[in-house]
Design an enzyme around this catalytic site. Structure first.
Site, PDB file in Angstrom:
ATOM      1  CB  CYS A  59      -0.957  -0.009   1.191  1.00  0.00           C
ATOM      2  SG  CYS A  59      -0.213  -0.610   2.705  1.00  0.00           S
ATOM      3  CG  HIS A  91      -0.784   4.024   4.353  1.00  0.00           C
ATOM      4  ND1 HIS A  91      -1.563   3.827   5.462  1.00  0.00           N
ATOM      5  CD2 HIS A  91      -0.392   2.781   3.949  1.00  0.00           C
ATOM      6  CE1 HIS A  91      -1.629   2.525   5.735  1.00  0.00           C
ATOM      7  NE2 HIS A  91      -0.935   1.875   4.823  1.00  0.00           N
TER       8      HIS A  91
HETATM    9  N1  LIG Z   1      -5.037  -3.111   4.848  1.00  0.00           N
HETATM   10  C1  LIG Z   1      -4.347  -2.579   3.847  1.00  0.00           C
HETATM   11  O1  LIG Z   1      -4.248  -1.340   3.698  1.00  0.00           O
HETATM   12  C2  LIG Z   1      -3.677  -3.474   2.841  1.00  0.00           C
HETATM   13  C3  LIG Z   1      -3.155  -2.888   1.701  1.00  0.00           C
HETATM   14  C4  LIG Z   1      -2.516  -3.697   0.747  1.00  0.00           C
HETATM   15  C5  LIG Z   1      -2.433  -5.050   0.975  1.00  0.00           C
HETATM   16  N2  LIG Z   1      -2.951  -5.596   2.092  1.00  0.00           N
HETATM   17  C6  LIG Z   1      -2.830  -7.044   2.245  1.00  0.00           C
HETATM   18  O2  LIG Z   1      -4.118  -7.642   2.111  1.00  0.00           O
HETATM   19  C7  LIG Z   1      -4.223  -8.761   2.950  1.00  0.00           C
HETATM   20  C8  LIG Z   1      -5.423  -8.625   3.878  1.00  0.00           C
HETATM   21  O3  LIG Z   1      -5.313  -7.433   4.596  1.00  0.00           O
HETATM   22  P1  LIG Z   1      -6.513  -6.828   5.477  1.00  0.00           P
HETATM   23  O4  LIG Z   1      -5.963  -5.559   5.977  1.00  0.00           O
HETATM   24  O5  LIG Z   1      -7.793  -6.829   4.739  1.00  0.00           O
HETATM   25  O6  LIG Z   1      -6.560  -7.915   6.681  1.00  0.00           O
HETATM   26  P2  LIG Z   1      -7.791  -8.290   7.654  1.00  0.00           P
HETATM   27  O7  LIG Z   1      -8.677  -7.113   7.884  1.00  0.00           O
HETATM   28  O8  LIG Z   1      -7.173  -8.929   8.833  1.00  0.00           O
HETATM   29  O9  LIG Z   1      -8.617  -9.371   6.833  1.00  0.00           O
HETATM   30  C9  LIG Z   1      -8.128 -10.662   6.575  1.00  0.00           C
HETATM   31  C10 LIG Z   1      -9.161 -11.425   5.758  1.00  0.00           C
HETATM   32  O10 LIG Z   1      -8.570 -12.669   5.377  1.00  0.00           O
HETATM   33  C11 LIG Z   1      -9.455 -13.711   5.742  1.00  0.00           C
HETATM   34  N3  LIG Z   1      -8.655 -14.908   6.016  1.00  0.00           N
HETATM   35  C12 LIG Z   1      -7.635 -15.035   6.883  1.00  0.00           C
HETATM   36  N4  LIG Z   1      -7.144 -16.296   6.822  1.00  0.00           N
HETATM   37  C13 LIG Z   1      -7.853 -16.961   5.884  1.00  0.00           C
HETATM   38  C14 LIG Z   1      -7.829 -18.269   5.369  1.00  0.00           C
HETATM   39  N5  LIG Z   1      -6.959 -19.185   5.795  1.00  0.00           N
HETATM   40  N6  LIG Z   1      -8.723 -18.605   4.413  1.00  0.00           N
HETATM   41  C15 LIG Z   1      -9.603 -17.698   3.956  1.00  0.00           C
HETATM   42  N7  LIG Z   1      -9.692 -16.430   4.413  1.00  0.00           N
HETATM   43  C16 LIG Z   1      -8.816 -16.064   5.367  1.00  0.00           C
HETATM   44  C17 LIG Z   1     -10.193 -13.184   6.951  1.00  0.00           C
HETATM   45  O11 LIG Z   1     -11.394 -13.925   7.097  1.00  0.00           O
HETATM   46  P3  LIG Z   1     -12.119 -14.246   8.505  1.00  0.00           P
HETATM   47  O12 LIG Z   1     -13.149 -13.185   8.709  1.00  0.00           O
HETATM   48  O13 LIG Z   1     -12.739 -15.565   8.260  1.00  0.00           O
HETATM   49  O14 LIG Z   1     -11.059 -14.245   9.566  1.00  0.00           O
HETATM   50  C18 LIG Z   1     -10.440 -11.747   6.509  1.00  0.00           C
HETATM   51  O15 LIG Z   1     -11.504 -11.689   5.605  1.00  0.00           O
HETATM   52  C19 LIG Z   1      -2.867  -8.873   3.652  1.00  0.00           C
HETATM   53  O16 LIG Z   1      -2.030  -9.725   2.895  1.00  0.00           O
HETATM   54  C20 LIG Z   1      -2.334  -7.479   3.603  1.00  0.00           C
HETATM   55  O17 LIG Z   1      -0.920  -7.446   3.662  1.00  0.00           O
HETATM   56  C21 LIG Z   1      -3.581  -4.855   3.017  1.00  0.00           C
END
Ligand SMILES: NC(=O)c1ccc[n+]([C@@H]2O[C@H](COP(=O)([O-])OP(=O)(O)OC[C@H]3O[C@@H](n4cnc5c(N)ncnc54)[C@H](OP(=O)(O)O)[C@@H]3O)[C@@H](O)[C@H]2O)c1
Length: 312
Positions: free
Chosen positions: A127, A222
């Site tokens: 990001c 950010h």
């Molecule tokens: N946040 C940002 O600004 C951002 C920006 C760029 C990239 N990312 C990347 O995007 C990814 C997710 O980030 P996030 O911020 O959205 O995290 P988050 O809010 O913690 O959400 C994680 C999601 O993944 C699901 N999940 C976790 N383990 C899983 C599994 N084994 N099988 C299927 N679903 C699973 C969770 O589902 P449950 O509800 O079932 O737990 C939830 O829907 C990460 O790799 C992060 O590095 C994030």
């Protein structure tokens, strides 16, 4: 692809990025959207969508045209190849595939053509790397880049839905800066990601890039302070003009996360001479990390690749 538009899967749909992905897909008119997550939230609802279990069986059934993953690195390593082998174009937002040879790492405004080289997987950059490279690419084209230094001010939502709730639960007295990434030698892994991804996206494999990453008590958005040395001299007024007219960038005198939140553009401003280095320029940017820093960039990648179209 069916006549009423692509079949789209959003894996990690209950998370911070996944929820924005679902909302943006609906905003853009896509109707055949399915939500997937782990067994923790399978069976719950996101608006009208019932959340399905993300498993090799559901994602490997061959009925998805495109699949957005925002589930973290280990789950992506397990599930992305299953969906790709079953025929879906997978846009992965984790770090799992970003540096792999043969996997394009794409910011549409910078290197969108690379997306067409995919073999089933396209990686969405970090990001901070997305807005940074959007600002650096036009400067590279105008004057060449000799070095880049960046200090980030990253919001809680960049660490996911739980971090948002944690910040919401804090009192102002409890607010502090965090450096909640993994130490990788002397650097945080976030800092080395920014260097490695910037080099890959800009196709400058030797570019010196130094990053210092900090999490600030802000919910969404950010910001980055950036110092660049260019190969050729570039007056701040010319740099400001170049940045103001670059795709996806918007000039803002004082860019802040609050001004960027909810917008699609990267806000860039405070363009000035960096007196501490030869041919030095300094500027400041802000971006909605959940939209252009994640969900929006991923959707734009998919629209380049298929190209997918919402049903009219
Ligand atoms: N946040 C940002 O600004 C951002 C920006 C760029 C990239 N990312 C990347 O995007 C990814 C997710 O980030 P996030 O911020 O959205 O995290 P988050 O809010 O913690 O959400 C994680 C999601 O993944 C699901 N999940 C976790 N383990 C899983 C599994 N084994 N099988 C299927 N679903 C699973 C969770 O589902 P449950 O509800 O079932 O737990 C939830 O829907 C990460 O790799 C992060 O590095 C994030």
């Amino acid at each position: 692809m069916s006549r009423d538009g692509p079949q789209i899967g959003v894996v990690g749909a209950t998370g911070a990025v996944g929820r924005v992905t679902v909302a943006l897909l609906h905003e853009r008119g896509y109707t055949n959207v399915r939500a997937f997550a782990s067994s923790r939230s399978a069976g719950s609802r996101i608006g009208t969508l019932e959340v399905e279990l993300a498993s090799p069986e559901t994602l490997g059934a061959g009925d998805l045209d495109v699949c957005f993953f925002s589930v973290g690195t280990s789950a992506s390593r397990e599930l992305v190849p299953v969906a790709a082998d079953a025929g879906a174009v997978c846009v992965d937002k984790s770090a799992a595939y970003r540096l792999d040879d043969g996997v394009p790492l794409v910011v549409p405004e910078v290197n969108g053509g690379r997306a067409l080289e995919h073999r089933g997987i396209v990686a969405n950059p970090n990001c901070c790397s997305i807005p940074l490279t959007m600002a650096l690419a036009p400067l590279r084209d105008a004057a060449g880049l000799r070095s880049v230094r960046v200090a980030t001010y990253q919001s809680a939502s960049g660490a996911g839905a739980q971090a948002i709730e944690r910040l919401r639960g804090e009192t102002p007295d409890e607010h502090d800066l965090r450096m909640d990434w993994t130490l990788d030698g002397a650097e945080l892994d976030e800092e080395s990601k920014i260097r490695d991804e910037t080099r890959k996206i800009l196709e400058l494999p030797e570019l010196p890039v130094s990053a210092t990453c900090v999490r600030v008590p802000v919910l969404v958005g950010h910001a980055e302070a950036v110092w660049v040395e260019t190969e050729q001299p570039l007056a701040p007024a010319d740099a400001e003009r170049i940045l103001s007219s670059a795709a996806g960038l918007c000039y803002e005198r004082f860019p802040t996360p609050g001004k960027a939140m909810g917008t699609d553009e990267v806000l860039v401003g405070r363009v000035r001479t960096d007196a501490a280095s030869g041919n030095g320029l300094a500027f400041f940017l802000a971006c909605d990390n959940l939209r252009k820093g994640a969900a929006l960039n991923a959707i734009q990648i998919a629209e380049l690749v298929l190209p997918i179209r919402a049903a009219a």
